[in-house]
Design a protein around this motif. Sequence first.
Motif, short mmCIF file in Angstrom:
data_model
loop_
_atom_site.label_atom_id
_atom_site.label_comp_id
_atom_site.label_asym_id
_atom_site.label_seq_id
_atom_site.Cartn_x
_atom_site.Cartn_y
_atom_site.Cartn_z
N LEU A 1 5.42 9.77 2.47
CA LEU A 1 5.22 8.32 2.42
C LEU A 1 6.53 7.59 2.12
CD1 LEU A 1 1.87 7.97 0.44
CD2 LEU A 1 2.29 7.21 2.78
N LEU A 2 7.26 8.11 1.16
CA LEU A 2 8.49 7.45 0.74
C LEU A 2 9.55 7.45 1.83
CD1 LEU A 2 10.01 5.98 -1.45
CD2 LEU A 2 10.74 8.19 -2.33
N THR A 3 9.75 8.58 2.48
CA THR A 3 10.78 8.63 3.52
C THR A 3 10.37 7.83 4.76
OG1 THR A 3 9.95 10.79 4.24
CG2 THR A 3 11.87 10.77 2.77
N THR A 4 9.08 7.59 4.92
CA THR A 4 8.63 6.71 6.00
C THR A 4 8.98 5.26 5.67
OG1 THR A 4 6.84 8.20 6.56
CG2 THR A 4 6.62 5.93 7.31
N LYS A 5 8.78 4.89 4.41
CA LYS A 5 9.03 3.51 3.96
C LYS A 5 10.52 3.25 3.75
CE LYS A 5 7.36 -0.41 2.32
NZ LYS A 5 6.69 -1.38 3.11
N ILE A 6 11.23 4.23 3.22
CA ILE A 6 12.68 4.10 2.96
C ILE A 6 13.36 5.29 3.64
CG2 ILE A 6 14.49 3.85 1.23
CD1 ILE A 6 12.31 3.14 -0.80
N ILE B 1 8.65 3.20 -20.64
CA ILE B 1 9.00 3.62 -19.29
C ILE B 1 7.99 3.00 -18.33
CG2 ILE B 1 9.24 5.60 -17.74
CD1 ILE B 1 9.96 7.26 -20.28
N GLU B 2 8.47 2.50 -17.20
CA GLU B 2 7.59 1.89 -16.21
C GLU B 2 6.60 2.93 -15.68
OE1 GLU B 2 8.15 -1.23 -12.50
OE2 GLU B 2 9.91 -0.26 -13.36
N VAL B 3 5.30 2.58 -15.69
CA VAL B 3 4.23 3.53 -15.36
C VAL B 3 3.50 3.11 -14.10
CG1 VAL B 3 2.12 4.63 -16.20
CG2 VAL B 3 3.89 3.94 -17.82
N PHE B 4 3.18 4.09 -13.26
CA PHE B 4 2.38 3.87 -12.05
C PHE B 4 1.28 4.90 -12.01
CE2 PHE B 4 6.48 2.09 -11.20
CZ PHE B 4 6.20 0.91 -10.53
N SER B 5 0.09 4.51 -11.54
CA SER B 5 -1.00 5.47 -11.43
C SER B 5 -0.94 6.14 -10.06
CB SER B 5 -2.35 4.80 -11.65
OG SER B 5 -2.61 3.88 -10.62
N LYS B 6 -1.34 7.39 -10.00
CA LYS B 6 -1.29 8.14 -8.74
C LYS B 6 -2.14 7.51 -7.65
CE LYS B 6 0.29 12.50 -10.56
NZ LYS B 6 0.03 13.92 -10.80
N PRO B 7 -3.32 6.96 -7.99
CA PRO B 7 -4.06 6.29 -6.90
C PRO B 7 -3.32 5.10 -6.31
CG PRO B 7 -5.50 6.75 -8.75
CD PRO B 7 -4.10 7.05 -9.20
N ASN B 8 -2.40 4.52 -7.06
CA ASN B 8 -1.64 3.37 -6.58
C ASN B 8 -0.21 3.76 -6.22
OD1 ASN B 8 -3.66 1.40 -6.74
ND2 ASN B 8 -3.37 1.26 -8.94
N LYS C 1 2.18 1.23 -4.75
CA LYS C 1 2.88 0.29 -5.63
C LYS C 1 4.18 0.91 -6.11
CE LYS C 1 -0.91 -2.52 -7.34
NZ LYS C 1 -1.65 -3.00 -8.50
N LEU C 2 4.16 2.20 -6.37
CA LEU C 2 5.37 2.89 -6.78
C LEU C 2 6.40 2.85 -5.66
CD1 LEU C 2 7.05 4.74 -8.62
CD2 LEU C 2 5.80 6.67 -7.67
N ILE C 3 5.98 3.09 -4.45
CA ILE C 3 6.89 3.05 -3.31
C ILE C 3 7.44 1.63 -3.12
CG2 ILE C 3 7.02 3.29 -0.78
CD1 ILE C 3 5.14 5.73 -1.13
N GLU C 4 6.60 0.63 -3.33
CA GLU C 4 7.05 -0.76 -3.28
C GLU C 4 8.16 -1.00 -4.30
OE1 GLU C 4 4.46 -4.47 -4.11
OE2 GLU C 4 3.48 -3.35 -2.48
N ARG C 5 7.97 -0.48 -5.52
CA ARG C 5 8.97 -0.63 -6.59
C ARG C 5 10.27 0.08 -6.21
NH1 ARG C 5 12.17 -2.83 -9.62
NH2 ARG C 5 12.40 -2.16 -11.76
#
Length: 120
Positions: free
Chosen positions: A19-24, A100-107, A110-114
Amino acid sequence: MNILYIEDNADLSYVFSTLLTTKIPTAKISIATTGTGGLELFKKGLQGTVDFFDVVIADVLLADTSGIKVLQDIIALSPTTAVLLLTAYADESFVQKSGIEVFSKPNVLKLIERLTQLSL
């Protein structure tokens, strides 16, 4: 952007990396499957043995240690490195105390957006 992802679930690390390498597309992701391995890899980045990591993401619960502890150690070594915590827990309040900035795995999106914001 060079990212160190510390995750002991191989399926999750594969999905996230894809997902990440697709977005960035310029993102380079290194994966460590233990907290100890992740910390050692980060130290190699500081020494120049491997590329320096701009961002470190860790799962809260790892087989050998806590992701919070690993990220706190990384902050102590390199206070300017961006660190993000990933958790499957619905209640994130216990990890929010870490600062520390926290993200949930279902979201994970949002982490990729950050991360997209951090790469600008």
